[in-house]
Design an enzyme around this catalytic site. Structure first.
Site, PDB file in Angstrom:
ATOM      1  N   LEU A  90       0.855  -0.665   0.572  1.00 47.14           N
ATOM      2  CA  LEU A  90       0.247  -0.121  -0.379  1.00 47.14           C
ATOM      3  C   LEU A  90       0.748   1.305   0.039  1.00 47.14           C
ATOM      4  CD1 LEU A  90      -2.915  -1.593   2.882  1.00 47.14           C
ATOM      5  CD2 LEU A  90      -2.796  -1.323   0.360  1.00 47.14           C
ATOM      6  N   GLY A 120       1.381  -9.380   5.500  1.00 44.05           N
ATOM      7  CA  GLY A 120       1.882  -8.857   7.404  1.00 44.05           C
ATOM      8  C   GLY A 120       2.174  -6.885   6.988  1.00 44.05           C
ATOM      9  N   GLY A 121       2.125  -6.783   7.995  1.00 50.31           N
ATOM     10  CA  GLY A 121       1.457  -4.940   7.708  1.00 50.31           C
ATOM     11  C   GLY A 121       0.853  -4.676   6.244  1.00 50.31           C
ATOM     12  N   ASP A 122       1.884  -3.812   5.553  1.00 49.04           N
ATOM     13  CA  ASP A 122       1.014  -3.662   4.996  1.00 49.04           C
ATOM     14  C   ASP A 122       0.764  -4.137   3.675  1.00 49.04           C
ATOM     15  OD1 ASP A 122       2.687  -1.852   4.596  1.00 49.04           O
ATOM     16  OD2 ASP A 122       2.196  -0.411   3.691  1.00 49.04           O
ATOM     17  N   GLU A 123       1.647  -5.609   3.350  1.00 48.93           N
ATOM     18  CA  GLU A 123       1.740  -5.472   2.614  1.00 48.93           C
ATOM     19  C   GLU A 123       0.557  -7.299   2.115  1.00 48.93           C
ATOM     20  OE1 GLU A 123       6.109  -7.557   2.675  1.00 48.93           O
ATOM     21  OE2 GLU A 123       5.435  -8.594   1.195  1.00 48.93           O
TER      22      GLU A 123
END
Lengths: 195, 328
Positions: B199, B239-242
């Site tokens: 993102l 994970g995270g924005d991945e």
């Protein structure tokens, strides 16, 4: 199995909120105790202590009511049936107490139950001594005997006498006086009736 | 000893004399097949194995052997039901007759039910009551084990699902994607497209509006991704924005680029969080398994990551394809 019975008893008598209170911060399995698992003695004792508070009973009163309940609670009819296999009358049932450990051993190896010794003092008067690694076996047996005396239609007085700690275990004594073996119609019991 | 006393010890016995007439029976035999006294052995007892005639001598000759017998006079045998088969053993008596003692076989339950037998119908020290107790306890334990194993199965299924699911978005997680890619790349001749999304401007949403807003955005992204792919396509939050997407049986790079463009357009629509507009976009890296002789998941992931990095570097909000000549 003992913990599972206690869980059932507390829920049946006081509701699942009371049980939630009991298990609150104890390492009791999320989905409840499993009847076929063995649990740590320390956990069992903690749960019992909490259950006493939740049900507003003393330790002995709780165990006595639990012993009575497992024999009369309708969904536990199989337990009553297994008890009735011990004898055709209440006196036979008392005599068979000596055989309880071997009976349990063949049915469910791993479940520790007290050793029982029965002595007939007079006709209709018995003394039961039991020995267990934790106290309360006598109270529990008192509840079972009261329920089973009713089941056999026998009028009997069951009293707890002394409870002493000796060589790492607990010795407890009960007195049983039978007034009338055929006081009432016994409850129905037929061999091979289950299933 | 009187027949009554014998009957007390052996409630399922029959005594016959030298002529083969039945003299006495135990109380339980009387209950199962009444009125046998005075009848002949041949009428009252049928020996199935060994098949012997109903004479006193024939029975005496088998003394000590285990017999299988039935009683033709057995009561309460419903139409179509079979008679109870008993075990039996004969002892010869001095008068030329004998005593036949019977017992129920390995499964005594049907006979117990049929005749309503109780503990009093068996010898006082007969362990049959313990045997019945054990059958009953065994049945209870089996059903308890059955329930226990069902509960364990459910718990295991829930744990397995939890282990491969991203809790926030409900998409698959990295563990699931790694296993899936490995499985897919081992299937020879299986073509697939791999797409990685990172993102853009997500960090600023988190920084200005907080993590609750960030979580809301991630949930919305998950919805968009799911809606823009086919039902069977694999979508995971790594994970995270991945995010990572796999398109099975896909060899068309232009198609994947078009899908990525469509997703970018949707990601750029403001996402509402408690009255605030959260604005993000996304950068994509894309590769195809067909670019490789042997698709190695680690190689694909690093290539797609490099393509994504290029998309980011050249201005974000775009999709970059791994160059086939760089792949191979």
């Amino acid at each position: 199995m003992i913990c599972k019975s206690l869980e059932g008893f507390v829920i049946d008598q006081c509701g699942s909120d009371a049980w939630a209170e009991v298990r609150h911060d104890l390492p009791v399995p999320e989905t409840g105790f499993e009847a076929l698992r063995s649990y740590d003695d320390a956990l069992s004792q903690d749960v019992f202590a909490r259950a006493c508070a939740a049900t507003d009973r003393s330790h002995d009163a709780l165990l006595e009511d639990l012993g009575h309940w497992i024999c009369v609670h309708p969904p536990l009819e199989p337990v009553r049936r297994l008890m009735r296999f011990s004898g055709t009358g209440f006196v036979d049932f008392l005599y068979a107490l000596d055989e309880v450990p071997s009976r349990i051993r063949i049915a469910l190896p791993g479940l520790e139950v007290p050793d029982f010794h029965l002595l007939q003092l007079d006709p209709g008067v018995f003394r039961i001594r039991l020995h267990w690694h934790v106290p309360g076996g006598g109270a529990f047996l008192t509840g079972v005997l009261r329920a089973m005396a009713d089941d056999y239609g026998t009028l009997a007085l069951i009293e707890r006498a002394d409870c002493t700690r000796e060589d790492g275990g607990w010795h407890e004594t009960l007195h049983v006086s039978i007034f009338d073996q055929a006081h009432q119609e016994p409850r129905e019991f037929r061999l091979g009736a289950s299933g | 000893m009187s027949p009554v006393e014998i009957g007390r010890l052996l409630p399922m016995m029959l005594v016959f004399d030298g002529t083969g007439l039945i003299d006495a029976v135990g109380p339980t035999i009387e209950k199962i097949a009444p009125g046998l006294v005075g009848r002949s052995l041949g009428d009252a007892v049928r020996c199935i194995h060994p098949a012997i005639e109903g004479r006193a001598g024939a029975f005496r000759a088998e003394a000590g052997r285990r017999l299988r017998v039935e009683l033709p006079g057995e009561m309460r045998v419903a139409d179509g039901a079979v008679r109870t088969v008993f075990r039996g053993v004969v002892t010869s008596l001095p008068n030329g007759g004998g005593l036949l003692d019977l017992a129920l076989g390995a499964d005594p339950m049907p006979a117990l039910r049929r005749h309503g037998l109780t503990a009093r119908d068996f010898g006082v020290i007969d362990p049959i009551v313990d045997y019945l107790y054990l059958i009953e306890a065994h049945g209870l334990l089996l059903s308890e084990f059955e329930r226990l194993s069902q509960r364990l199965d459910q718990a295991r299924a829930a744990a397995e699902a939890a282990a491969v699911t991203d809790k926030l978005t409900g998409l698959h997680n990295r563990r699931a994607m790694d296993a899936y890619l490995l499985r897919l790349s081992r299937q020879r001749g299986r073509s697939f497209g791999l797409m990685q999304l990172d993102l853009d401007y997500f960090k600023s949403v988190n920084d200005t509006l907080g993590h609750a807003a960030g979580d809301r955005v991630l949930e919305e992204v998950a919805v968009i991704l799911r809606e823009e792919v086919r039902a069977g396509d694999m979508v995971a939050r790594m994970g995270g924005d991945e995010f990572m997407l796999v398109f099975e049986d896909c060899t068309d790079a232009d198609l994947l680029l078009a899908i990525a463009e469509r997703m970018i357009a949707r990601l750029e629509r403001p996402i509402d969080w408690e009255g605030h507009d959260c604005r993000i976009s996304g950068s994509f890296g894309i590769t195809l398994s067909d670019y490789y002789d042997v698709p190695d998941p680690a190689r694909l992931l690093s290539d797609v990551d490099a393509a994504l990095y290029e998309a980011k570097r050249s201005g974000r909000a775009r999709a970059t394809l791994v160059r086939p000549d760089k792949a191979a």
